[in-house]
Design a protein around this motif. Structure first.
Motif, PDB file in Angstrom:
ATOM      1  N   CYS A 177      -1.320   8.155 -79.590  1.00  0.00           N
ATOM      2  CA  CYS A 177      -1.965   8.933 -80.654  1.00  0.00           C
ATOM      3  C   CYS A 177      -0.955   9.199 -81.763  1.00  0.00           C
ATOM      4  O   CYS A 177       0.115   9.752 -81.510  1.00  0.00           O
ATOM      5  CB  CYS A 177      -2.502  10.246 -80.089  1.00  0.00           C
ATOM      6  SG  CYS A 177      -3.201  11.289 -81.377  1.00  0.00           S
TER       7      CYS A 177
ATOM      8  N   CYS B  94      -1.061  13.507 -82.302  1.00  0.00           N
ATOM      9  CA  CYS B  94      -0.450  14.470 -81.378  1.00  0.00           C
ATOM     10  C   CYS B  94       0.634  13.831 -80.509  1.00  0.00           C
ATOM     11  O   CYS B  94       1.313  14.526 -79.765  1.00  0.00           O
ATOM     12  CB  CYS B  94      -1.516  15.137 -80.509  1.00  0.00           C
ATOM     13  SG  CYS B  94      -2.153  14.102 -79.184  1.00  0.00           S
TER      14      CYS B  94
ATOM     15  N   HIS C 153       0.316  11.848 -77.958  1.00  0.00           N
ATOM     16  CA  HIS C 153      -0.090  11.576 -76.582  1.00  0.00           C
ATOM     17  C   HIS C 153      -0.062  10.069 -76.283  1.00  0.00           C
ATOM     18  O   HIS C 153      -0.499   9.260 -77.083  1.00  0.00           O
ATOM     19  CB  HIS C 153      -1.510  12.125 -76.360  1.00  0.00           C
ATOM     20  CG  HIS C 153      -2.072  11.824 -75.002  1.00  0.00           C
ATOM     21  ND1 HIS C 153      -1.655  12.486 -73.877  1.00  0.00           N
ATOM     22  CD2 HIS C 153      -2.988  10.907 -74.591  1.00  0.00           C
ATOM     23  CE1 HIS C 153      -2.308  11.992 -72.827  1.00  0.00           C
ATOM     24  NE2 HIS C 153      -3.123  11.035 -73.228  1.00  0.00           N
TER      25      HIS C 153
ATOM     26  N   CYS D 206      -8.297   9.640 -78.991  1.00  0.00           N
ATOM     27  CA  CYS D 206      -7.282  10.359 -78.214  1.00  0.00           C
ATOM     28  C   CYS D 206      -7.956  11.372 -77.297  1.00  0.00           C
ATOM     29  O   CYS D 206      -8.732  12.202 -77.763  1.00  0.00           O
ATOM     30  CB  CYS D 206      -6.299  11.060 -79.152  1.00  0.00           C
ATOM     31  SG  CYS D 206      -5.165  12.147 -78.277  1.00  0.00           S
TER      32      CYS D 206
ATOM     33  N   GLU E  43      -6.685  13.867 -75.893  1.00  0.00           N
ATOM     34  CA  GLU E  43      -6.126  15.206 -76.084  1.00  0.00           C
ATOM     35  C   GLU E  43      -6.681  15.873 -77.348  1.00  0.00           C
ATOM     36  O   GLU E  43      -7.212  16.960 -77.301  1.00  0.00           O
ATOM     37  CB  GLU E  43      -4.593  15.132 -76.191  1.00  0.00           C
ATOM     38  CG  GLU E  43      -3.910  14.697 -74.904  1.00  0.00           C
ATOM     39  CD  GLU E  43      -4.010  15.747 -73.803  1.00  0.00           C
ATOM     40  OE1 GLU E  43      -3.743  16.919 -74.081  1.00  0.00           O
ATOM     41  OE2 GLU E  43      -4.371  15.356 -72.659  1.00  0.00           O
ATOM     42  N   CYS E  44      -6.507  15.186 -78.490  1.00  0.00           N
ATOM     43  CA  CYS E  44      -6.879  15.840 -79.760  1.00  0.00           C
ATOM     44  C   CYS E  44      -8.071  15.165 -80.443  1.00  0.00           C
ATOM     45  O   CYS E  44      -8.450  15.539 -81.543  1.00  0.00           O
ATOM     46  CB  CYS E  44      -5.676  15.891 -80.700  1.00  0.00           C
ATOM     47  SG  CYS E  44      -5.298  14.288 -81.458  1.00  0.00           S
TER      48      CYS E  44
ATOM     49  N   SER F 156      -8.337  12.490 -81.964  1.00  0.00           N
ATOM     50  CA  SER F 156      -8.033  11.745 -83.186  1.00  0.00           C
ATOM     51  C   SER F 156      -8.373  10.272 -82.974  1.00  0.00           C
ATOM     52  O   SER F 156      -8.310   9.752 -81.855  1.00  0.00           O
ATOM     53  CB  SER F 156      -6.550  11.889 -83.508  1.00  0.00           C
ATOM     54  OG  SER F 156      -6.187  10.930 -84.488  1.00  0.00           O
TER      55      SER F 156
HETATM   56 ZN   LIG Z   1      -3.929  13.016 -80.046  1.00  0.00          ZN
END
Ligand SMILES: [Zn+2]
Length: 696
Positions: free
Chosen positions: A641, A644, A646, A655, A657-658, A660
């Protein structure tokens, strides 16, 4: 003179011919020696200059030089020649300046590099620019040195033919921008005995785990600065195990959770070991000053029980003790699991790892290691596997396979089997050669054979130059025993094999016609490899990864009107973007029938969209053993990513996690893993076309 004449300028543009320009230049030359050219003098000189349509500026100037001499204006001629030379030098500086500006403007380092795009250089900066600028001079110097030697050994005609074949892109000299020999798998025994002193360093031999790890990093940097390609250390974990045992006892792995660090950190043996891993791996992945900000290209190997026995069965450490399989095996597994985990923390390209497995009767002999290998693939780790039915060869170098010459042990050089590599790679562009034959009604493979014969002579001449450098004390890696000059191969590379077959209308599937085509060409190369073999010369044949040659060949061939089916020539026996070639087909097409004569190796890159289960990978190991596919890896692009940071082992489009969608992918450009955004433009386009298969 006719008015409608056109001349060709240096930049290739056409321009109407102007006699005044020549007159001006001649007049200036006269004035520079305090003389004056009258109309009559100018007419006399110009009458000797024969201009025709399409003549180059260079040719006209050559004629003016000759005319001035013929008219006996010697000092004027000299001034004119010097004037030309000054302009030539100005143009050269201007070219470099243009290159510098273009490099600064390029999207990344690999795209900016004019001569050998390399994704291993992650960031463009002043250090990488310093590395790029002299490359054209290195190419000229290397060609000159090699041509002088060819002339001396085989005559001028062959030297001229070599240059002709290079310029016409029938052959390609790999790593011509460096003067060092190519890649090496080294024995670290000389370092164990004497430290780095014999290769010009100042560190003494390693005495404990701490000095092993620190010293190892320095040693690898030093060795790599004297090679243009990779440095493999197949003994890394075995030596590390030795020093761990020295510090923590032979049974350290049986109580790895024991706290041995009494500082406030209270580290266990396991933590001490993984801290060592971290120190070595992060240090080696640093950009290296001695290599123009490329990190060192570092390879290591893992072994199953049988391979290990065969390679190190007779091995003795300098204190007379022997390696112990139980602890080495534990350390191999620990390292692999740690490295797989660590790769979710940071983009770590090196080491390129190879698991060496012995096969028998269509399966891997060492069940424990077969299961472990499958387990690691299923856990998302990306590494190569080398399968052989005889421990007589080793793949040390992300593809490069080497016959083991001498598996014996010596008290000065250690394990004989690990010291090998390739001195120099010279590659044949098969697509162009085959089409050239066809265009000119030359019988199939007649021209190819001529080229292959010349390549062996060129490589022999290269070896003489290398021997010369050694006698002058320029190659301490050889002198101090890290590598041996007669154990290193001269490599004949092949590129454009699939494209040549496609041109001939042969379907690129596992079929008799294609198998025969491959056999005809690679068998021919192997015949010459044997023919040119001497006590000090060994040749092998490799399907080169062609990180930038694959793109260059396609471009050059297309420009010259040859049939070019894709923008980057394949490095495999199958078509990398073909959706109809399934995973099993790929193993078969990198199996015995096809790779038999590739004594220097090739690698199957099995591109998959998703990770498979342990059972599926275990099955594919059996397929590899049955098909005789000796070198392979699985590529599932890892997601990085950009927002972030990741890192995910899966091939994702968002992503986790975020959320994106600003993502980059980690995959193998060739043998090593890099962010796709670090690839050269041509390779990014090729990467986007790769077909990632799904398994049913
Ligand atoms: Zn991310």
């Amino acid at each position: 003179m006719i008015e409608e004449l056109y001349i060709i300028k240096r930049n290739g543009k056409r321009e109407p011919f102007s006699a005044d320009k020549i007159k001006n230049a001649i007049q200036k030359a006269f004035l520079s020696v305090n003389s004056f050219a009258t109309k009559e003098v100018l007419t006399d000189i110009l009458s000797r200059v024969q201009v025709h349509d399409g003549i180059s500026v260079e040719e006209i100037q050559n004629q003016v030089e000759v005319s001035l001499m013929a008219e006996r204006y010697y000092s004027v001629a000299k001034s004119y020649i010097l004037y030309r030379q000054r302009h030539y030098e100005d143009r050269e500086v201007k070219d470099k300046l243009n290159f510098l500006i273009n490099y600064c403007n390029a999207s990344n380092a690999a795209t900016g590099s004019k001569y050998d795009a390399n994704a291993n250089v992650e960031k463009k900066n002043i250090a990488t620019l310093i590395g790029e600028l002299p490359k054209s001079n290195f190419i000229r110097l290397n060609r000159r040195m090699l041509c002088d030697r060819i002339k001396e050994m085989y005559g001028k005609e062959l030297a001229d033919k070599y240059i002709h074949l290079l310029n016409q892109h029938f052959i390609y000299k790999n790593d011509e921008t460096s003067i060092a020999n190519y890649c090496a798998s080294i024995t670290m025994y000389p370092w164990l005995l004497d430290g780095t002193k014999s290769i010009g360093g100042n560190s003494t031999r390693p005495k404990n785990l701490k000095s092993f790890c620190g010293g190892f990093v320095n040693m690898v940097f030093m060795v790599s600065s004297m090679l243009s390609g990779a440095c493999a250390t197949p003994e890394f974990l075995m030596y590390m195990d030795y020093f761990i045992r020295k510090d923590y006892g032979n049974d350290y792995f049986q109580h790895a959770d024991k706290v041995v660090d009494l500082s406030s950190r209270q580290r266990s043996i396991d933590k001490v070991i993984t801290d060592c891993f971290q120190q070595v791996i992060y240090s080696i992945n640093q950009p290296s000053g001695a290599r123009n900000y490329q990190s060192v290209f570092w390879n290591i190997s893992y072994y199953d029980k049988y391979y290990f026995q065969s390679l190190f069965g007779e091995f003795r450490f300098p204190d007379g003790s022997v390696p112990t399989w139980e602890s080495v095996s534990w350390l191999q597994k620990r390292f692999m699991r740690w490295f797989n985990e660590e790769r979710t923390q940071a983009v770590l390209t090196f080491p390129v790892e190879t698991m060496a497995l012995l096969s028998k009767d269509g399966d891997i002999m060492d069940q424990e290691y077969a299961d472990f290998t499958a387990e690691m693939y299923a856990a998302g780790h990306s590494f190569f596997t080398y399968v052989s039915d005889n421990a007589d060869s080793l793949s040390s170098c992300c593809r490069l396979r080497n016959e083991i010459q001498d598996n014996g042990f010596s008290y000065t050089l250690g394990a004989g089997g690990v010291s090998t590599g390739s001195k120099s790679v010279l590659t044949i562009n098969l697509n162009r050669c085959i089409q050239y034959e066809h265009r000119n009604n030359i019988p199939f493979l007649q021209f190819v054979e001529e080229v292959i014969d010349l390549m062996h002579k060129v490589q022999t001449a290269y070896n003489e130059n290398l021997k010369y450098l050694q006698t002058q004390g320029m190659l301490p890696l050889f002198d101090s025993g890290y590598i041996a000059i007669n154990r290193q191969y001269l490599t004949i590379g092949v590129n454009g094999l699939v494209e040549a077959a496609e041109y001939m209308g042969i379907p690129i599937t596992d079929n008799d016609e294609y198998a025969k085509f491959v056999e005809d060409i690679l068998g021919l190369i192997e015949r010459y490899n044997k023919q040119y073999k001497t006590k000090e010369l060994m040749f092998n044949c490799e399907m080169i990864p062609a990180e930038n040659v694959g793109v260059k060949h396609a471009k050059w061939d297309r420009e010259d009107g040859y049939k070019v089916p894709r923008d980057c020539y394949n490095s495999y026996f199958y078509v990398v973007e073909d959706e109809n070639t399934n995973v099993i087909d790929k193993f078969r097409m990198h199996g015995k029938r096809y790779i038999e004569h590739l004594t220097g190796g090739s690698a199957l890159h099995c591109n998959l969209e998703e990770h498979l289960s342990k059972e599926q990978y275990r099955h594919l190991l059996r397929v590899a053993a049955q098909e005789g596919c000796n070198y392979f890896t699985f590529n599932i692009p890892n997601t990085v990513c950009n927002d972030c940071g990741h890192i995910d082992k899966r091939y994702l489009h968002e992503c986790p996690e975020c959320h994106s969608q600003n993502l980059d992918y980690l995959t193998r450009v060739i043998g090593y893993m890099k962010r796709v955004s670090s690839f050269s433009q041509g390779r990014q386009e090729e990467a986007a076309r790769r077909y990632y298969a799904k398994m049913e």
